[in-house]
Scaffold this motif. Structure first.
Motif, short mmCIF file in Angstrom:
data_model
loop_
_atom_site.label_atom_id
_atom_site.label_comp_id
_atom_site.label_asym_id
_atom_site.label_seq_id
_atom_site.Cartn_x
_atom_site.Cartn_y
_atom_site.Cartn_z
N UNK A 61 -31.13 -4.35 -7.45
CA UNK A 61 -30.26 -3.67 -6.47
C UNK A 61 -29.18 -2.84 -7.17
N UNK A 62 -28.66 -3.37 -8.27
CA UNK A 62 -27.64 -2.63 -9.03
C UNK A 62 -28.26 -1.36 -9.65
N UNK A 63 -29.48 -1.50 -10.18
CA UNK A 63 -30.17 -0.34 -10.76
C UNK A 63 -30.42 0.71 -9.68
N UNK A 64 -30.90 0.26 -8.53
CA UNK A 64 -31.22 1.18 -7.42
C UNK A 64 -30.00 1.99 -6.97
N UNK A 65 -28.86 1.30 -6.88
CA UNK A 65 -27.65 2.01 -6.45
C UNK A 65 -27.32 3.15 -7.42
#
Lengths: 211, 211
Positions: A61-65
């Protein structure tokens, strides 16, 4: 006027292939960088919620943001590159009969050259970040979609090398030698680091595909 | 249904980033390869008729004819990749209750796998040709547009490496081991040759920019 990225892929490629000066390599670089970021996002979007990826979900989720933030920036740079190049061409075409015209033209050229150096530098920086994100997506993503992290890193690295060429074209003509030297130094460092980093991600992906 | 390359760049990138299986890395590879071919065409289109390029004009016209042919093939492969992947997914979803259903499903999977291996192989071959054309454009093109040959070769090489990953995913599951081995061999050769060839073109372009 519609934005460059509102054109269809077919129309964009027709314009790229034509003898018109824009869109050119700088816009193609930004599109490739954005495609790299999009593929990192795809790996995250497919992996989140998949069995076996639960532990990695906060990381994904952090990468996606970040990949979506970079994708938006890179998509906007497609247009920035066109306007930077058009601005430079317009500056060169300014009148140069009187001393006053000559001085104003020289100033306009320098301002346009600085922008035409800054835009590809920003593109290369963003692509360096996409390469780092592709490593995290490649490490933690669902195995059946992992090849897309390998395509993403290849696209981002090609974009970074492409943006670097536009810095190498414009920096030598800058009168602000300190800015020119700083920029070329940063690009050389980005090129060196990203060569090793992107090879490592590609190998990681090939390894996960084989195992 | 509109073709994938009729979507705007923005819409294509949104779809690429989404969790939907297509478009994926294979389509992104074909777009990058087509962008590489388009940039070779741009170098030729700008250079033809320019002062200093007279002697190279027959060569540039020959390169342009081939780069435009390859661009059309690669643009069509964006759609081919989607249909190959969708075909494979559909084959896996076939009923498998009776022996007859199981046999027909296995045949459908093998036929789809062969196509999902052949499409990226064709993409990688076309990109290998684009790399060779970018060398000729980089050698003979007008110096002020030469960086686009460097962007073109970077895009084509990224596309070739990306297509290779899709071969590596699909070839192991092929029951036709001879076809699988031939294909993987050819891809390994293409990867090795194109690594050296694309570095040489990039260096040639950097050299011409500096001199």
């Amino acid at each position: 006027m519609i934005m460059m990225t509102q054109h269809s892929i077919d129309a964009f490629l027709d314009r790229l292939a034509s003898g018109d000066p824009t869109p050119g390599g700088g816009s193609a670089a930004a599109v490739m960088g954005a495609a790299g970021a999009a593929l990192v996002s795809m790996v995250c979007n497919v992996s989140i919620g998949k069995k076996g990826c639960e532990a990695a979900e906060p990381e994904l989720r952090a990468v996606l943001e970040q990949s979506e933030r970079l994708r938006r920036r890179l998509q906007a740079m497609v247009e920035d590159d066109v306007s930077a190049f058009d601005g430079l061409m317009a500056a060169y075409k300014r009148p140069k009969t009187t001393e006053d015209e000559k001085a104003k033209r020289a100033d306009a050229i320098q301002a346009s050259l600085a922008r035409a150096t800054q835009v590809p530098l920003d593109c290369a920086r963003a692509c360096g970040e996409v390469i780092e994100l592709s490593r995290r997506a490649g490490e933690h993503g669902y195995r059946h979609v992992i090849s897309d992290a390998g395509v993403g890193v290849s696209a981002a690295y090609a974009a970074l090398r492409s943006a670097a060429l536009n810095v190498f074209i414009n920096a030598p003509a800058l009168k602000d030698r300190a800015f020119a030297a700083r920029t070329v130094d940063e690009i050389e460092t980005l090129l060196r680091r990203s060569a090793a980093a992107s090879e490592a991600v590609y190998s990681l992906v090939r390894g996960r595909l084989a195992g």
